[in-house]
Scaffold this motif. Structure first.
Motif, PDB file in Angstrom:
ATOM      1  N   VAL A 160       0.860  -1.185   0.000  1.00  0.00           N
ATOM      2  CA  VAL A 160       0.000   0.000   0.000  1.00  0.00           C
ATOM      3  C   VAL A 160       0.893   1.230   0.000  1.00  0.00           C
ATOM      4  O   VAL A 160       1.845   1.315   0.779  1.00  0.00           O
ATOM      5  CB  VAL A 160      -0.933   0.005   1.233  1.00  0.00           C
ATOM      6  N   VAL A 161       0.591   2.169  -0.886  1.00  0.00           N
ATOM      7  CA  VAL A 161       1.376   3.397  -1.020  1.00  0.00           C
ATOM      8  C   VAL A 161       0.438   4.589  -0.844  1.00  0.00           C
ATOM      9  O   VAL A 161      -0.677   4.584  -1.355  1.00  0.00           O
ATOM     10  CB  VAL A 161       2.050   3.459  -2.419  1.00  0.00           C
ATOM     11  N   ARG A 162       0.904   5.595  -0.111  1.00  0.00           N
ATOM     12  CA  ARG A 162       0.131   6.834   0.063  1.00  0.00           C
ATOM     13  C   ARG A 162       0.636   7.856  -0.949  1.00  0.00           C
ATOM     14  O   ARG A 162       1.835   8.093  -1.053  1.00  0.00           O
ATOM     15  CB  ARG A 162       0.277   7.373   1.470  1.00  0.00           C
ATOM     16  N   TYR A 182      -5.692  10.701  -8.768  1.00  0.00           N
ATOM     17  CA  TYR A 182      -5.354  10.440  -7.362  1.00  0.00           C
ATOM     18  C   TYR A 182      -5.049  11.755  -6.686  1.00  0.00           C
ATOM     19  O   TYR A 182      -4.300  12.578  -7.212  1.00  0.00           O
ATOM     20  CB  TYR A 182      -4.143   9.499  -7.246  1.00  0.00           C
ATOM     21  N   ASP A 197      -4.379  10.006  -0.879  1.00  0.00           N
ATOM     22  CA  ASP A 197      -5.022   8.751  -1.294  1.00  0.00           C
ATOM     23  C   ASP A 197      -4.067   7.589  -1.034  1.00  0.00           C
ATOM     24  O   ASP A 197      -2.858   7.721  -1.196  1.00  0.00           O
ATOM     25  CB  ASP A 197      -5.358   8.760  -2.788  1.00  0.00           C
ATOM     26  N   ARG A 198      -4.637   6.471  -0.650  1.00  0.00           N
ATOM     27  CA  ARG A 198      -3.852   5.241  -0.523  1.00  0.00           C
ATOM     28  C   ARG A 198      -4.214   4.343  -1.694  1.00  0.00           C
ATOM     29  O   ARG A 198      -5.380   4.209  -2.034  1.00  0.00           O
ATOM     30  CB  ARG A 198      -4.144   4.536   0.800  1.00  0.00           C
ATOM     31  N   LEU A 249      -3.391   0.460  -3.713  1.00  0.00           N
ATOM     32  CA  LEU A 249      -2.861  -0.896  -3.596  1.00  0.00           C
ATOM     33  C   LEU A 249      -2.038  -1.199  -4.830  1.00  0.00           C
ATOM     34  O   LEU A 249      -2.507  -1.031  -5.960  1.00  0.00           O
ATOM     35  CB  LEU A 249      -4.010  -1.900  -3.465  1.00  0.00           C
ATOM     36  N   ARG A 307      10.354   1.463   2.772  1.00  0.00           N
ATOM     37  CA  ARG A 307      10.124   2.727   3.475  1.00  0.00           C
ATOM     38  C   ARG A 307      11.269   3.717   3.298  1.00  0.00           C
ATOM     39  O   ARG A 307      11.086   4.906   3.416  1.00  0.00           O
ATOM     40  CB  ARG A 307       9.886   2.468   4.958  1.00  0.00           C
ATOM     41  N   ARG A 323      -7.615   2.148  -5.849  1.00  0.00           N
ATOM     42  CA  ARG A 323      -7.533   3.144  -4.777  1.00  0.00           C
ATOM     43  C   ARG A 323      -8.179   2.517  -3.533  1.00  0.00           C
ATOM     44  O   ARG A 323      -9.209   1.868  -3.622  1.00  0.00           O
ATOM     45  CB  ARG A 323      -8.285   4.403  -5.180  1.00  0.00           C
ATOM     46  N   SER A 332      -8.481   4.567  -0.565  1.00  0.00           N
ATOM     47  CA  SER A 332      -9.128   5.654   0.178  1.00  0.00           C
ATOM     48  C   SER A 332      -9.329   6.844  -0.727  1.00  0.00           C
ATOM     49  O   SER A 332      -8.753   6.938  -1.777  1.00  0.00           O
ATOM     50  CB  SER A 332      -8.285   6.056   1.371  1.00  0.00           C
TER      51      SER A 332
END
Length: 170
Positions: free
Chosen positions: A46-48, A58, A62-63, A65, A100, A168, A170
């Motif tokens: 998961v990437v923000r 986006y 937004d998060r 997948l 990270r 997406r 979120s």
């Protein structure tokens, strides 16, 4: 004969056997769930989203997948997450120690190897009219009007792609 054996066992022994079987089943299920989670973590991340380069698709915060890998089946129009390039379009120097610690970008694939270089990108990749994207390279563009992308830093090495956005969250 089995009925005779069971009837000779005390209720405490039967309870112990049943508890042992239940614990074994629970341990097996827990191990299966743990293996499934480990496999999913290797396959998905998961990437923000930060920044506005992919607006309106986006929004910042937004998060999304990401399905890791899949470089062999990339298609024009897919949104990809990739390792940030160094100035001049060169890939990062070595692999970071973890996801990270790496700076990731998100853009849409505009051209694949063998595709004609889009006119708006040609100056950024120093391509002549009619040139094609070289093997092992992609042209990526942000959906937003102020995106910094292949128009500014050239081709993206396919090897820098982490994966493809699945949806997406979120």
């Amino acid at each position: 004969m089995q009925h005779l054996v069971i009837s000779l066992l005390s209720p405490a022994v039967v309870a112990t056997v049943v508890a042992g079987v239940a614990a074994g089943v629970a341990a097996g299920v827990a191990a299966g769930v743990a293996a499934g989670v480990a496999a999913a973590r290797r396959r998905f991340v998961v990437v923000r989203v930060a920044g506005t380069s992919m607006v309106p698709t986006y929004q910042p915060g937004d998060r999304v997948l990401i399905r890791r890998g899949g470089r062999a089946v990339l298609r024009r129009g897919q949104v990809v997450v990739f390792r940030r390039l160094q100035p001049g379009g060169a890939g990062s120097s070595g692999r970071a120690s973890g996801l990270r610690e790496t700076e990731w970008l998100i853009k849409r694939v505009a051209a694949m190897p063998g595709d004609r270089v889009p006119d708006q990108v040609a100056p950024g990749v120093r391509a002549a009219p009619g040139d094609v994207v070289p093997a092992g390279r992609l042209v990526v563009l942000g959906d937003g009007p102020t995106s910094r992308d292949s128009r500014h830093w050239g081709y993206l090495p396919v090897s820098e792609v982490l994966g493809v956005v699945i949806r997406r969250l979120s």
